[in-house]
Scaffold this active site. Structure first.
Site, short mmCIF file in Angstrom:
data_model
loop_
_atom_site.label_atom_id
_atom_site.label_comp_id
_atom_site.label_asym_id
_atom_site.label_seq_id
_atom_site.Cartn_x
_atom_site.Cartn_y
_atom_site.Cartn_z
N LYS A 62 0.87 -1.27 0.01
CA LYS A 62 0.07 -0.01 -0.17
C LYS A 62 0.78 1.33 -0.01
O LYS A 62 0.62 2.15 -0.81
CB LYS A 62 -0.81 0.02 1.29
CG LYS A 62 -1.54 1.26 1.60
CD LYS A 62 -2.46 1.34 2.77
CE LYS A 62 -1.69 1.60 4.04
NZ LYS A 62 -1.43 2.99 4.32
N ASN A 63 1.83 1.27 0.91
CA ASN A 63 2.62 2.60 0.89
C ASN A 63 3.75 2.66 -0.01
O ASN A 63 4.50 3.87 -0.18
CB ASN A 63 3.33 2.45 2.50
CG ASN A 63 2.29 2.68 3.34
OD1 ASN A 63 1.02 2.71 3.15
ND2 ASN A 63 2.70 2.61 4.71
N CYS A 111 -4.98 13.40 12.57
CA CYS A 111 -5.39 11.73 12.31
C CYS A 111 -5.29 10.93 13.77
O CYS A 111 -5.10 11.65 14.63
CB CYS A 111 -5.05 11.11 11.17
SG CYS A 111 -3.37 10.42 11.60
N ARG A 146 0.46 14.92 12.43
CA ARG A 146 0.81 14.80 11.23
C ARG A 146 1.09 16.17 10.29
O ARG A 146 0.46 15.98 9.22
CB ARG A 146 0.26 13.47 10.38
CG ARG A 146 0.24 12.30 11.25
CD ARG A 146 -0.32 11.22 10.77
NE ARG A 146 0.32 10.60 9.62
CZ ARG A 146 -0.32 9.63 8.69
NH1 ARG A 146 -1.30 9.22 9.00
NH2 ARG A 146 0.45 9.10 7.84
N ASP A 190 4.72 1.16 11.92
CA ASP A 190 3.71 0.45 11.38
C ASP A 190 3.40 -0.95 11.84
O ASP A 190 2.32 -1.72 11.54
CB ASP A 190 3.69 0.31 9.93
CG ASP A 190 3.29 1.99 9.25
OD1 ASP A 190 3.58 2.05 8.10
OD2 ASP A 190 2.93 2.77 10.08
N ARG A 201 -8.49 -0.44 4.66
CA ARG A 201 -7.76 0.42 3.88
C ARG A 201 -6.26 -0.05 3.66
O ARG A 201 -5.55 0.29 2.62
CB ARG A 201 -7.50 1.54 5.01
CG ARG A 201 -8.58 2.36 5.36
CD ARG A 201 -8.31 3.84 5.97
NE ARG A 201 -7.35 4.45 5.45
CZ ARG A 201 -6.76 5.71 5.74
NH1 ARG A 201 -7.29 6.33 6.73
NH2 ARG A 201 -5.89 6.21 5.02
C1 EPZ Z 1 4.26 7.05 5.81
O1 EPZ Z 1 3.28 8.10 6.46
C2 EPZ Z 1 3.18 5.82 5.91
N1 EPZ Z 1 2.19 6.05 5.10
C3 EPZ Z 1 2.87 5.63 7.23
O2 EPZ Z 1 1.98 4.45 7.25
C4 EPZ Z 1 4.05 5.45 8.07
O3 EPZ Z 1 3.61 5.22 9.60
C5 EPZ Z 1 4.85 6.58 8.20
O4 EPZ Z 1 5.24 6.92 6.82
C6 EPZ Z 1 6.15 6.52 8.93
O5 EPZ Z 1 6.70 5.22 8.36
C7 EPZ Z 1 2.37 6.14 3.41
O6 EPZ Z 1 3.54 5.88 3.05
C8 EPZ Z 1 1.06 6.28 2.86
P1 EPZ Z 1 6.26 10.86 7.94
P2 EPZ Z 1 3.88 9.85 6.29
O7 EPZ Z 1 5.94 11.81 7.00
O8 EPZ Z 1 4.77 9.94 5.18
C9 EPZ Z 1 6.17 13.77 11.36
C10 EPZ Z 1 -0.03 2.90 7.73
O9 EPZ Z 1 -0.31 2.49 8.78
N2 EPZ Z 1 6.25 15.22 10.19
O10 EPZ Z 1 7.32 9.68 7.55
O11 EPZ Z 1 2.85 10.60 6.52
C11 EPZ Z 1 4.91 13.26 11.41
O12 EPZ Z 1 4.02 13.86 12.24
C12 EPZ Z 1 0.72 4.52 7.58
O13 EPZ Z 1 0.49 2.39 6.67
C13 EPZ Z 1 6.47 16.47 10.45
O14 EPZ Z 1 6.45 16.65 11.58
O15 EPZ Z 1 4.76 9.75 7.54
C14 EPZ Z 1 5.43 11.97 12.24
O16 EPZ Z 1 5.43 12.17 13.43
C15 EPZ Z 1 0.40 5.12 9.10
N3 EPZ Z 1 6.45 17.28 9.33
C16 EPZ Z 1 6.77 11.64 11.55
O17 EPZ Z 1 7.15 13.02 11.17
C17 EPZ Z 1 6.18 16.72 8.05
O18 EPZ Z 1 6.26 17.80 7.07
C18 EPZ Z 1 6.74 10.61 10.51
O19 EPZ Z 1 5.95 11.15 9.45
C19 EPZ Z 1 6.14 15.41 7.85
C20 EPZ Z 1 6.05 14.49 8.93
#
Ligand code: EPZ
Length: 433
Positions: A32-33, A129, A134, A317, A409
Protein backbone atom coordinates in the site's frame (compact mmCIF):
# COMPACT_ATOMS: atom_id res chain seq x y z
CA UNK A 1 -28.13 -4.79 3.44
CA UNK A 2 -29.31 -1.59 5.16
CA UNK A 3 -32.93 -0.42 5.03
CA UNK A 4 -32.30 1.21 1.70
CA UNK A 5 -30.89 -2.05 0.36
CA UNK A 6 -27.58 -0.26 -0.17
CA UNK A 7 -24.57 -2.00 1.29
CA UNK A 8 -22.81 0.14 3.86
CA UNK A 9 -19.27 -1.28 4.14
CA UNK A 10 -18.51 1.05 7.02
CA UNK A 11 -20.94 -1.01 9.10
CA UNK A 12 -19.14 -4.31 8.42
CA UNK A 13 -17.77 -6.24 11.38
CA UNK A 14 -15.41 -9.19 11.70
CA UNK A 15 -16.20 -12.09 14.03
CA UNK A 16 -13.46 -14.45 15.20
CA UNK A 17 -13.63 -17.58 17.34
CA UNK A 18 -10.09 -17.86 18.66
CA UNK A 19 -7.81 -20.79 19.36
CA UNK A 20 -7.08 -22.08 15.86
CA UNK A 21 -3.50 -22.81 14.81
CA UNK A 22 -2.55 -21.20 11.49
CA UNK A 23 -0.76 -23.22 8.82
CA UNK A 24 -0.28 -23.21 5.07
CA UNK A 25 0.72 -20.51 2.63
CA UNK A 26 -0.29 -16.87 2.11
CA UNK A 27 0.60 -14.67 -0.87
CA UNK A 28 2.00 -11.29 0.17
CA UNK A 29 0.38 -8.63 -2.01
CA UNK A 30 1.60 -5.27 -3.35
CA UNK A 31 2.62 -2.67 -0.77
CA UNK A 32 0.00 0.00 0.00
CA UNK A 33 2.69 2.48 1.03
CA UNK A 34 4.52 1.98 -2.24
CA UNK A 35 1.42 1.96 -4.45
CA UNK A 36 0.07 5.32 -3.20
CA UNK A 37 3.15 7.49 -3.89
CA UNK A 38 3.83 5.58 -7.12
CA UNK A 39 0.33 6.44 -8.38
CA UNK A 40 1.15 10.10 -7.69
CA UNK A 41 4.42 9.71 -9.61
CA UNK A 42 2.39 8.90 -12.75
CA UNK A 43 1.55 12.63 -12.81
CA UNK A 44 5.15 13.65 -13.57
CA UNK A 45 5.31 11.49 -16.70
CA UNK A 46 4.05 12.94 -20.00
CA UNK A 47 2.83 9.54 -21.17
CA UNK A 48 0.71 6.79 -19.54
CA UNK A 49 2.10 4.63 -16.74
CA UNK A 50 0.99 1.10 -15.83
CA UNK A 51 1.35 -0.45 -12.36
CA UNK A 52 0.94 -4.19 -11.76
CA UNK A 53 0.51 -6.13 -8.49
CA UNK A 54 -1.52 -3.23 -7.06
CA UNK A 55 -3.38 -4.26 -3.87
CA UNK A 56 -7.21 -4.01 -3.97
CA UNK A 57 -7.50 -1.62 -1.01
CA UNK A 58 -9.84 1.26 -0.21
CA UNK A 59 -6.85 3.62 -0.01
CA UNK A 60 -5.90 2.71 -3.58
CA UNK A 61 -9.50 3.32 -4.66
CA UNK A 62 -9.41 6.71 -2.90
CA UNK A 63 -6.20 7.61 -4.74
CA UNK A 64 -7.86 6.65 -8.06
CA UNK A 65 -10.76 8.99 -7.19
CA UNK A 66 -8.33 11.81 -6.45
CA UNK A 67 -6.29 11.29 -9.63
CA UNK A 68 -9.44 11.13 -11.76
CA UNK A 69 -10.65 14.37 -10.16
CA UNK A 70 -7.35 15.94 -11.29
CA UNK A 71 -7.97 14.82 -14.88
CA UNK A 72 -5.69 11.78 -14.81
CA UNK A 73 -7.46 8.92 -16.58
CA UNK A 74 -7.24 5.66 -14.57
CA UNK A 75 -8.26 2.36 -16.15
CA UNK A 76 -7.97 -1.14 -14.70
CA UNK A 77 -6.93 -3.96 -17.07
CA UNK A 78 -7.66 -6.35 -14.17
CA UNK A 79 -8.05 -6.09 -10.38
CA UNK A 80 -4.33 -5.48 -9.90
CA UNK A 81 -3.23 -3.76 -13.14
CA UNK A 82 -3.93 -0.06 -13.49
CA UNK A 83 -2.95 2.35 -16.28
CA UNK A 84 -2.81 6.05 -15.44
CA UNK A 85 -2.82 8.62 -18.27
CA UNK A 86 -1.83 12.10 -17.01
CA UNK A 87 -2.35 13.83 -20.36
CA UNK A 88 -5.73 15.23 -19.30
CA UNK A 89 -4.43 16.86 -16.11
CA UNK A 90 -3.48 20.17 -17.81
CA UNK A 91 -7.19 20.95 -18.20
CA UNK A 92 -7.86 19.89 -14.61
CA UNK A 93 -8.16 21.75 -11.34
CA UNK A 94 -4.77 20.85 -9.84
CA UNK A 95 -6.64 20.66 -6.53
CA UNK A 96 -6.71 17.93 -3.85
CA UNK A 97 -9.98 18.70 -2.01
CA UNK A 98 -10.53 18.49 1.74
CA UNK A 99 -12.88 15.51 1.65
CA UNK A 100 -10.29 13.36 -0.12
CA UNK A 101 -7.26 14.57 1.84
CA UNK A 102 -9.21 14.11 5.11
CA UNK A 103 -10.05 10.56 4.03
CA UNK A 104 -6.51 9.70 3.12
CA UNK A 105 -3.47 11.73 4.14
CA UNK A 106 -1.35 10.23 1.35
CA UNK A 107 -3.31 12.51 -1.01
CA UNK A 108 -0.79 15.27 -0.17
CA UNK A 109 1.77 13.39 -2.26
CA UNK A 110 0.23 14.80 -5.43
CA UNK A 111 1.65 18.19 -4.40
CA UNK A 112 5.22 17.71 -5.65
CA UNK A 113 4.25 16.10 -8.97
CA UNK A 114 1.59 18.72 -9.85
CA UNK A 115 3.91 21.60 -8.97
CA UNK A 116 6.81 20.17 -10.97
CA UNK A 117 4.78 19.20 -14.04
CA UNK A 118 2.18 22.01 -14.19
CA UNK A 119 3.64 24.79 -12.01
CA UNK A 120 0.62 24.99 -9.69
CA UNK A 121 -1.45 23.05 -7.19
CA UNK A 122 -3.92 23.63 -4.35
CA UNK A 123 -3.96 21.08 -1.57
CA UNK A 124 -6.18 20.90 1.49
CA UNK A 125 -4.09 20.78 4.64
CA UNK A 126 -4.52 17.21 5.90
CA UNK A 127 -5.36 18.05 9.49
CA UNK A 128 -4.63 15.47 12.14
CA UNK A 129 -5.60 11.83 12.30
CA UNK A 130 -6.01 9.16 14.96
CA UNK A 131 -2.27 8.61 15.40
CA UNK A 132 -1.12 12.20 15.53
CA UNK A 133 -0.98 15.76 14.22
CA UNK A 134 1.00 14.70 11.12
CA UNK A 135 1.85 18.19 9.78
CA UNK A 136 3.34 18.74 6.32
CA UNK A 137 5.74 21.55 7.23
CA UNK A 138 8.73 19.63 5.90
CA UNK A 139 7.01 18.97 2.57
CA UNK A 140 6.37 22.71 2.21
CA UNK A 141 9.85 23.78 3.33
CA UNK A 142 11.39 21.42 0.79
CA UNK A 143 9.19 22.63 -2.08
CA UNK A 144 9.87 26.25 -1.07
CA UNK A 145 13.62 25.52 -1.24
CA UNK A 146 13.03 24.41 -4.84
CA UNK A 147 11.45 27.80 -5.60
CA UNK A 148 7.74 27.29 -4.92
CA UNK A 149 5.69 30.32 -3.82
CA UNK A 150 3.44 29.07 -1.04
CA UNK A 151 0.24 30.65 0.32
CA UNK A 152 -1.75 29.17 3.22
CA UNK A 153 -5.42 30.23 3.17
CA UNK A 154 -8.76 28.83 4.35
CA UNK A 155 -7.24 25.45 5.24
CA UNK A 156 -5.63 25.05 1.83
CA UNK A 157 -2.08 25.52 0.65
CA UNK A 158 -1.58 27.12 -2.77
CA UNK A 159 1.76 26.46 -4.51
CA UNK A 160 3.05 28.17 -7.63
CA UNK A 161 6.32 27.91 -9.56
CA UNK A 162 7.18 28.82 -13.15
CA UNK A 163 10.09 26.36 -13.13
CA UNK A 164 11.47 24.71 -10.00
CA UNK A 165 15.20 25.03 -9.57
CA UNK A 166 17.54 22.49 -7.98
CA UNK A 167 18.54 23.21 -4.37
CA UNK A 168 20.18 21.68 -1.31
CA UNK A 169 17.75 20.91 1.51
CA UNK A 170 18.03 19.31 4.94
CA UNK A 171 14.90 17.75 6.43
CA UNK A 172 14.48 18.78 10.09
CA UNK A 173 12.76 15.46 10.72
CA UNK A 174 12.82 12.20 8.77
CA UNK A 175 9.61 12.09 6.74
CA UNK A 176 8.63 9.42 4.20
CA UNK A 177 5.98 11.50 2.42
CA UNK A 178 8.09 14.65 2.61
CA UNK A 179 11.05 12.89 1.00
CA UNK A 180 8.78 11.48 -1.71
CA UNK A 181 7.10 14.82 -2.48
CA UNK A 182 10.38 16.74 -2.70
CA UNK A 183 12.08 13.97 -4.70
CA UNK A 184 9.30 13.97 -7.32
CA UNK A 185 9.41 17.77 -7.58
CA UNK A 186 13.22 17.90 -7.82
CA UNK A 187 13.19 15.27 -10.60
CA UNK A 188 11.85 17.93 -13.02
CA UNK A 189 13.64 20.96 -11.52
CA UNK A 190 16.24 22.96 -13.40
CA UNK A 191 19.56 21.87 -11.85
CA UNK A 192 20.72 19.47 -9.18
CA UNK A 193 19.23 18.94 -5.71
CA UNK A 194 20.79 17.35 -2.64
CA UNK A 195 18.38 16.11 0.05
CA UNK A 196 19.90 15.47 3.48
CA UNK A 197 18.28 13.54 6.35
CA UNK A 198 16.04 11.91 3.77
CA UNK A 199 13.81 8.94 4.67
CA UNK A 200 15.37 5.60 3.77
CA UNK A 201 12.17 3.48 3.66
CA UNK A 202 11.89 0.80 0.95
CA UNK A 203 8.93 2.74 -0.46
CA UNK A 204 11.23 5.76 -0.98
CA UNK A 205 13.72 3.49 -2.73
CA UNK A 206 10.93 2.01 -4.88
CA UNK A 207 9.81 5.51 -5.90
CA UNK A 208 13.36 6.42 -6.98
CA UNK A 209 13.56 3.20 -9.02
CA UNK A 210 10.33 4.07 -10.84
CA UNK A 211 11.28 7.73 -11.40
CA UNK A 212 14.63 6.60 -12.84
CA UNK A 213 12.79 4.16 -15.13
CA UNK A 214 10.79 7.21 -16.27
CA UNK A 215 14.05 9.02 -17.11
CA UNK A 216 14.94 10.76 -13.85
CA UNK A 217 18.50 10.91 -12.53
CA UNK A 218 18.29 10.06 -8.84
CA UNK A 219 21.01 8.45 -6.75
CA UNK A 220 21.35 7.65 -3.05
CA UNK A 221 17.72 6.71 -2.37
CA UNK A 222 17.75 4.44 0.67
CA UNK A 223 20.54 6.49 2.25
CA UNK A 224 20.14 9.76 4.20
CA UNK A 225 21.54 11.74 1.22
CA UNK A 226 19.66 11.71 -2.09
CA UNK A 227 21.08 13.44 -5.18
CA UNK A 228 18.66 14.43 -7.94
CA UNK A 229 19.77 15.90 -11.28
CA UNK A 230 16.68 17.57 -12.73
CA UNK A 231 15.60 16.67 -16.29
CA UNK A 232 13.19 18.39 -18.69
CA UNK A 233 10.64 15.61 -19.08
CA UNK A 234 9.77 12.13 -17.84
CA UNK A 235 8.21 9.25 -19.70
CA UNK A 236 5.54 6.74 -18.71
CA UNK A 237 6.60 3.41 -17.21
CA UNK A 238 5.37 -0.14 -16.65
CA UNK A 239 6.19 -1.37 -13.15
CA UNK A 240 5.24 -4.14 -10.73
CA UNK A 241 4.78 -2.85 -7.18
CA UNK A 242 6.97 -4.46 -4.49
CA UNK A 243 5.37 -6.73 -1.86
CA UNK A 244 4.07 -5.23 1.38
CA UNK A 245 6.55 -5.64 4.24
CA UNK A 246 3.98 -4.53 6.85
CA UNK A 247 1.34 -6.99 5.63
CA UNK A 248 4.06 -9.67 5.72
CA UNK A 249 5.03 -8.69 9.28
CA UNK A 250 1.39 -8.86 10.32
CA UNK A 251 1.02 -12.42 9.00
CA UNK A 252 4.31 -13.35 10.72
CA UNK A 253 2.81 -12.29 14.05
CA UNK A 254 -0.40 -14.23 13.31
CA UNK A 255 1.66 -17.41 12.76
CA UNK A 256 3.82 -16.83 15.85
CA UNK A 257 0.81 -16.11 18.08
CA UNK A 258 -1.20 -19.19 17.12
CA UNK A 259 1.51 -21.86 17.38
CA UNK A 260 1.49 -21.86 13.61
CA UNK A 261 3.70 -22.77 10.68
CA UNK A 262 3.07 -20.45 7.73
CA UNK A 263 4.88 -19.76 4.46
CA UNK A 264 4.69 -16.13 3.33
CA UNK A 265 5.02 -16.12 -0.47
CA UNK A 266 7.12 -13.25 -1.91
CA UNK A 267 7.73 -11.62 1.49
CA UNK A 268 10.31 -8.82 0.87
CA UNK A 269 12.81 -10.29 3.36
CA UNK A 270 15.56 -7.84 2.40
CA UNK A 271 13.40 -4.96 3.69
CA UNK A 272 12.24 -6.78 6.84
CA UNK A 273 15.45 -7.39 8.76
CA UNK A 274 14.46 -5.40 11.87
CA UNK A 275 11.02 -7.05 12.03
CA UNK A 276 12.43 -10.54 11.47
CA UNK A 277 15.12 -9.99 14.13
CA UNK A 278 12.56 -8.85 16.71
CA UNK A 279 10.14 -11.70 16.01
CA UNK A 280 13.03 -14.19 16.16
CA UNK A 281 13.87 -12.83 19.64
CA UNK A 282 10.50 -14.22 20.80
CA UNK A 283 11.75 -17.71 19.90
CA UNK A 284 9.89 -17.80 16.60
CA UNK A 285 11.76 -19.48 13.75
CA UNK A 286 11.93 -17.33 10.58
CA UNK A 287 13.61 -18.88 7.54
CA UNK A 288 13.98 -17.39 4.08
CA UNK A 289 13.12 -20.10 1.53
CA UNK A 290 13.76 -19.04 -2.07
CA UNK A 291 12.00 -15.69 -2.12
CA UNK A 292 9.50 -16.77 0.54
CA UNK A 293 9.59 -16.59 4.33
CA UNK A 294 8.66 -19.51 6.57
CA UNK A 295 7.51 -18.68 10.10
CA UNK A 296 7.30 -21.39 12.76
CA UNK A 297 6.01 -20.57 16.23
CA UNK A 298 7.80 -21.68 19.41
CA UNK A 299 6.18 -23.66 22.21
CA UNK A 300 6.51 -20.63 24.42
CA UNK A 301 6.99 -17.00 23.34
CA UNK A 302 9.75 -14.97 24.97
CA UNK A 303 9.27 -11.27 25.82
CA UNK A 304 10.92 -8.63 23.61
CA UNK A 305 11.73 -4.92 23.92
CA UNK A 306 11.19 -2.70 20.86
CA UNK A 307 11.82 0.94 19.96
CA UNK A 308 10.29 2.13 16.67
CA UNK A 309 12.67 4.01 14.38
CA UNK A 310 12.81 5.20 10.77
CA UNK A 311 13.98 2.49 8.33
CA UNK A 312 16.10 0.41 8.67
CA UNK A 313 14.95 0.47 12.32
CA UNK A 314 11.83 -1.28 13.57
CA UNK A 315 8.85 0.21 11.67
CA UNK A 316 6.16 2.11 13.56
CA UNK A 317 3.57 0.40 11.32
CA UNK A 318 4.41 -2.91 13.04
CA UNK A 319 4.30 -1.58 16.62
CA UNK A 320 0.69 -2.49 17.40
CA UNK A 321 1.07 -5.96 15.94
CA UNK A 322 4.25 -6.64 17.89
CA UNK A 323 2.56 -5.39 21.05
CA UNK A 324 0.05 -8.25 20.72
CA UNK A 325 2.87 -10.76 20.23
CA UNK A 326 4.62 -9.39 23.32
CA UNK A 327 1.36 -9.65 25.30
CA UNK A 328 1.31 -13.40 24.60
CA UNK A 329 4.93 -13.85 25.70
CA UNK A 330 5.93 -15.10 29.16
CA UNK A 331 7.36 -12.02 30.88
CA UNK A 332 7.67 -8.24 30.56
CA UNK A 333 8.22 -6.32 27.32
CA UNK A 334 8.72 -2.58 26.73
CA UNK A 335 7.41 -1.14 23.45
CA UNK A 336 8.51 2.43 22.73
CA UNK A 337 6.92 4.51 19.94
CA UNK A 338 9.17 7.34 18.71
CA UNK A 339 7.55 8.28 15.36
CA UNK A 340 3.95 9.25 16.21
CA UNK A 341 2.66 10.92 19.34
CA UNK A 342 -0.54 8.91 19.74
CA UNK A 343 -0.06 5.43 18.41
CA UNK A 344 -1.26 3.37 21.38
CA UNK A 345 -4.99 3.50 20.50
CA UNK A 346 -4.97 -0.31 20.41
CA UNK A 347 -3.97 -0.60 24.08
CA UNK A 348 -7.37 0.09 25.76
CA UNK A 349 -9.09 -2.35 23.39
CA UNK A 350 -6.42 -5.03 23.89
CA UNK A 351 -6.74 -4.60 27.67
CA UNK A 352 -10.50 -5.10 27.32
CA UNK A 353 -9.74 -8.45 25.72
CA UNK A 354 -7.47 -9.40 28.61
CA UNK A 355 -4.04 -7.89 27.97
CA UNK A 356 -2.01 -6.26 30.75
CA UNK A 357 -0.49 -3.18 29.09
CA UNK A 358 0.33 0.08 30.85
CA UNK A 359 1.28 3.11 28.75
CA UNK A 360 3.74 5.52 30.33
CA UNK A 361 4.58 8.42 28.01
CA UNK A 362 5.69 6.86 24.71
CA UNK A 363 6.40 3.44 26.19
CA UNK A 364 3.93 0.59 26.70
CA UNK A 365 4.89 -1.93 29.37
CA UNK A 366 3.41 -5.30 28.45
CA UNK A 367 3.12 -8.19 30.90
CA UNK A 368 2.25 -11.63 29.61
CA UNK A 369 1.06 -14.14 28.83
CA UNK A 370 -2.38 -12.54 28.53
CA UNK A 371 -5.38 -14.81 28.92
CA UNK A 372 -7.42 -13.22 26.14
CA UNK A 373 -11.19 -13.75 26.22
CA UNK A 374 -13.44 -12.66 23.36
CA UNK A 375 -15.47 -9.47 23.47
CA UNK A 376 -16.77 -6.68 21.22
CA UNK A 377 -14.10 -4.10 20.33
CA UNK A 378 -13.88 -1.05 18.09
CA UNK A 379 -11.24 -0.48 15.43
CA UNK A 380 -9.71 3.00 15.47
CA UNK A 381 -6.88 3.19 12.95
CA UNK A 382 -5.42 0.79 10.43
CA UNK A 383 -2.68 -0.96 12.38
CA UNK A 384 -4.52 -0.83 15.71
CA UNK A 385 -7.36 -2.66 13.97
CA UNK A 386 -4.96 -5.31 12.68
CA UNK A 387 -3.77 -5.86 16.25
CA UNK A 388 -7.37 -6.50 17.39
CA UNK A 389 -7.74 -9.18 14.71
CA UNK A 390 -4.49 -10.77 15.92
CA UNK A 391 -5.70 -10.79 19.53
CA UNK A 392 -9.02 -12.29 18.40
CA UNK A 393 -7.13 -15.19 16.82
CA UNK A 394 -5.93 -16.31 20.28
CA UNK A 395 -8.82 -15.09 22.47
CA UNK A 396 -10.99 -17.75 24.09
CA UNK A 397 -14.48 -17.52 22.60
CA UNK A 398 -16.01 -14.94 20.25
CA UNK A 399 -14.42 -11.58 19.38
CA UNK A 400 -16.37 -9.03 17.38
CA UNK A 401 -14.46 -6.17 15.75
CA UNK A 402 -16.48 -3.20 14.49
CA UNK A 403 -15.63 -0.40 12.03
CA UNK A 404 -13.47 -2.78 10.03
CA UNK A 405 -13.28 -0.22 7.21
CA UNK A 406 -10.10 0.85 9.01
CA UNK A 407 -8.63 -2.58 8.23
CA UNK A 408 -9.77 -2.59 4.61
CA UNK A 409 -7.65 0.50 4.02
CA UNK A 410 -4.47 -1.52 4.29
CA UNK A 411 -5.29 -5.24 4.22
CA UNK A 412 -6.99 -6.93 1.29
CA UNK A 413 -9.74 -9.38 2.36
CA UNK A 414 -7.90 -10.13 5.59
CA UNK A 415 -10.64 -12.47 6.82
CA UNK A 416 -10.56 -14.59 3.65
CA UNK A 417 -6.80 -14.97 3.76
CA UNK A 418 -6.74 -15.83 7.48
CA UNK A 419 -9.59 -18.31 6.92
CA UNK A 420 -7.45 -20.02 4.27
CA UNK A 421 -4.76 -20.47 6.94
CA UNK A 422 -7.22 -22.14 9.30
CA UNK A 423 -8.62 -19.25 11.35
CA UNK A 424 -12.28 -19.29 12.38
CA UNK A 425 -13.02 -15.77 11.11
CA UNK A 426 -15.77 -14.21 9.03
CA UNK A 427 -17.09 -10.83 7.94
CA UNK A 428 -20.66 -9.81 8.75
CA UNK A 429 -22.04 -7.11 6.46
CA UNK A 430 -24.15 -4.18 7.58
CA UNK A 431 -24.15 -4.96 11.27
CA UNK A 432 -25.51 -2.36 13.68
CA UNK A 433 -22.72 -0.02 14.80
C1 EPZ B 1 4.17 7.12 5.87
O1 EPZ B 1 3.37 8.19 6.38
C2 EPZ B 1 3.27 5.91 5.87
N1 EPZ B 1 2.12 6.15 4.98
C3 EPZ B 1 2.78 5.61 7.29
O2 EPZ B 1 2.02 4.40 7.24
C4 EPZ B 1 4.01 5.37 8.18
O3 EPZ B 1 3.59 5.16 9.50
C5 EPZ B 1 4.93 6.62 8.12
O4 EPZ B 1 5.29 6.88 6.74
C6 EPZ B 1 6.20 6.42 8.92
O5 EPZ B 1 6.90 5.31 8.44
C7 EPZ B 1 2.30 6.05 3.65
O6 EPZ B 1 3.37 5.77 3.17
C8 EPZ B 1 1.07 6.28 2.81
P1 EPZ B 1 6.10 10.68 7.90
P2 EPZ B 1 3.93 9.72 6.33
O7 EPZ B 1 5.95 11.91 7.10
O8 EPZ B 1 4.76 9.92 5.14
C9 EPZ B 1 6.27 13.99 11.28
C10 EPZ B 1 0.20 3.00 7.69
O9 EPZ B 1 -0.25 2.51 8.73
N2 EPZ B 1 6.26 14.96 10.18
O10 EPZ B 1 7.31 9.83 7.72
O11 EPZ B 1 2.77 10.62 6.54
C11 EPZ B 1 4.95 13.24 11.41
O12 EPZ B 1 4.04 14.00 12.18
C12 EPZ B 1 0.63 4.45 7.62
O13 EPZ B 1 0.34 2.35 6.61
C13 EPZ B 1 6.43 16.31 10.46
O14 EPZ B 1 6.60 16.72 11.61
O15 EPZ B 1 4.82 9.73 7.64
C14 EPZ B 1 5.35 11.96 12.08
O16 EPZ B 1 5.42 12.17 13.46
C15 EPZ B 1 0.39 5.17 8.95
N3 EPZ B 1 6.42 17.20 9.43
C16 EPZ B 1 6.76 11.69 11.53
O17 EPZ B 1 7.22 12.95 11.00
C17 EPZ B 1 6.25 16.81 8.13
O18 EPZ B 1 6.26 17.68 7.22
C18 EPZ B 1 6.81 10.66 10.42
O19 EPZ B 1 5.89 11.04 9.43
C19 EPZ B 1 6.06 15.44 7.86
C20 EPZ B 1 6.07 14.53 8.90
Amino acid sequence: MGRTGVRRPFMDKIVIHGGKRLSGEVQILGAKNAALPLMCAALVGDRPTTFRHLPALTDVATMVRLLRSLGCECSYADERTLTLDPRGVAQGTFEAPYELVKTMRASVTVMGPLLARFGRTRISLPGGCAIGARPIDQHLKGLEALGAQITLRHGYVDLRADRLRGADFVFDTVTVGGTQNVMMAAALANGTSRLENAAREPEVQELAIVLNKMGAKISGAGTPTVLIEGVDRLDGVDHAVLPDRIEAGTFMVAAALTGGDVLLRDAPVEYMQAVIAKIQQTGTRCEAEGGNLRVVAPERLKPVDVVTRPHPGFPTDMQAQLTVLASAAHGRSAITETIFENRFMHVPELNRLGADIVVNGNTAIVRGPAQYTGSTVMATDLRASASLVLAGLIAEGRTEIRRVYHIDRGYERIETRLQALGADIERHHDAPA
